[in-house]
Design a protein around this motif. Structure first.
Motif, PDB file in Angstrom:
ATOM      1  N   LEU A 226       4.353  -7.177   1.431  1.00  0.00           N
ATOM      2  CA  LEU A 226       4.333  -6.848  -0.001  1.00  0.00           C
ATOM      3  C   LEU A 226       3.715  -7.995  -0.810  1.00  0.00           C
ATOM      4  CD1 LEU A 226       7.858  -5.186  -0.320  1.00  0.00           C
ATOM      5  CD2 LEU A 226       5.631  -4.029  -0.480  1.00  0.00           C
ATOM      6  N   LEU A 227       4.079  -9.218  -0.481  1.00  0.00           N
ATOM      7  CA  LEU A 227       3.502 -10.356  -1.188  1.00  0.00           C
ATOM      8  C   LEU A 227       2.004 -10.485  -0.894  1.00  0.00           C
ATOM      9  CD1 LEU A 227       6.404 -12.934  -0.808  1.00  0.00           C
ATOM     10  CD2 LEU A 227       5.714 -11.719  -2.887  1.00  0.00           C
ATOM     11  N   ARG A 228       1.603 -10.177   0.350  1.00  0.00           N
ATOM     12  CA  ARG A 228       0.174 -10.188   0.689  1.00  0.00           C
ATOM     13  C   ARG A 228      -0.590  -9.195  -0.190  1.00  0.00           C
ATOM     14  NH1 ARG A 228       0.723  -8.903   5.487  1.00  0.00           N
ATOM     15  NH2 ARG A 228       0.852 -11.013   6.317  1.00  0.00           N
TER      16      ARG A 228
ATOM     17  N   PRO B 121      -9.856 -17.580  -4.202  1.00  0.00           N
ATOM     18  CA  PRO B 121      -8.620 -17.497  -3.413  1.00  0.00           C
ATOM     19  C   PRO B 121      -7.526 -18.353  -4.044  1.00  0.00           C
ATOM     20  CG  PRO B 121     -10.506 -18.051  -2.007  1.00  0.00           C
ATOM     21  CD  PRO B 121     -10.975 -18.099  -3.433  1.00  0.00           C
ATOM     22  N   LEU B 122      -6.313 -17.837  -4.023  1.00  0.00           N
ATOM     23  CA  LEU B 122      -5.188 -18.609  -4.554  1.00  0.00           C
ATOM     24  C   LEU B 122      -4.879 -19.798  -3.637  1.00  0.00           C
ATOM     25  CD1 LEU B 122      -2.849 -15.715  -5.720  1.00  0.00           C
ATOM     26  CD2 LEU B 122      -4.411 -17.088  -7.099  1.00  0.00           C
TER      27      LEU B 122
ATOM     28  N   VAL C 273      -0.987 -10.770  -3.607  1.00  0.00           N
ATOM     29  CA  VAL C 273      -1.967 -11.856  -3.580  1.00  0.00           C
ATOM     30  C   VAL C 273      -3.384 -11.293  -3.452  1.00  0.00           C
ATOM     31  CG1 VAL C 273      -2.821 -13.814  -2.207  1.00  0.00           C
ATOM     32  CG2 VAL C 273      -0.386 -13.632  -2.756  1.00  0.00           C
ATOM     33  N   THR C 274      -3.564 -10.306  -2.598  1.00  0.00           N
ATOM     34  CA  THR C 274      -4.885  -9.690  -2.428  1.00  0.00           C
ATOM     35  C   THR C 274      -5.386  -9.126  -3.754  1.00  0.00           C
ATOM     36  OG1 THR C 274      -4.398  -9.160  -0.127  1.00  0.00           O
ATOM     37  CG2 THR C 274      -6.184  -7.931  -1.159  1.00  0.00           C
TER      38      THR C 274
END
Length: 174
Positions: free
Chosen positions: A152-154, A166-167, A157-158
């Protein structure tokens, strides 16, 4: 099961009619957990007699891969540090035995900064402390829940990276 963030949301829901409790809950929990991890990292570094900037230099050097060395110019750019500030910090870290500076054998005009065995040990101890704190934080979750959370976090971030850099900048070899 209620946590302190639920009480925060209940309070602000009375003050802000359009507050989205799910968004507020997710963001506030992430911010709170990051702050908790930051405090634990600072305590672990203090216990190891390392400053945050020292850890950052060790981490950057370790990220280069064997033989774990880089030029001061590359380090300054990678760390976003002013070269004069970095020179002062490298002086202190060399005195402490965490790194060495020597001329590049293939080009004597270039200086190379390299991790010492003591520098490797300091970094490994600090990263071990961080890993332990992270595992402790996620211990209430099952393996499947940790994988779901990571997924979910990916996804978030995406989406955040879609319109920008990119972060997490890539680790580049010098």
């Amino acid at each position: 099961m209620e946590d302190s963030i639920d009480r925060h949301i209940a309070h602000w829901s009375r003050e802000l009619a359009d507050l989205d409790p799910d968004v507020e809950g997710a963001i506030t929990r992430m911010q709170t957990l990051v702050a908790l991890l930051r405090r634990r990292r600072e305590a672990a570094l203090k216990a190891r007699r390392l400053k945050g900037w020292e850890y950052d230099i060790l981490w950057r050097l370790r990220s280069t891969g064997p033989p774990y060395q880089a030029t001061p110019t590359w380090l300054a750019q990678a760390l976003g540090a002013h070269p004069a500030t970095l020179t002062s910090r490298l002086d202190r870290m060399e005195e402490a035995g965490h790194l060495t500076r020597a001329h590049d054998p293939s080009d004597r005009r270039r200086l190379l900064v390299a991790l010492t065995d003591q520098g490797h040990a300091a970094w490994e101890g600090a990263i071990g402390d961080q890993a332990a704190a992270e595992h402790e934080l996620l211990a209430p979750l099952t393996d499947n829940e940790r994988a779901q959370l990571a997924g979910l976090l990916r996804k978030v971030v995406t989406a955040a990276e879609t319109d920008g850099p990119p972060l997490m900048p890539p680790v580049e070899r010098p």
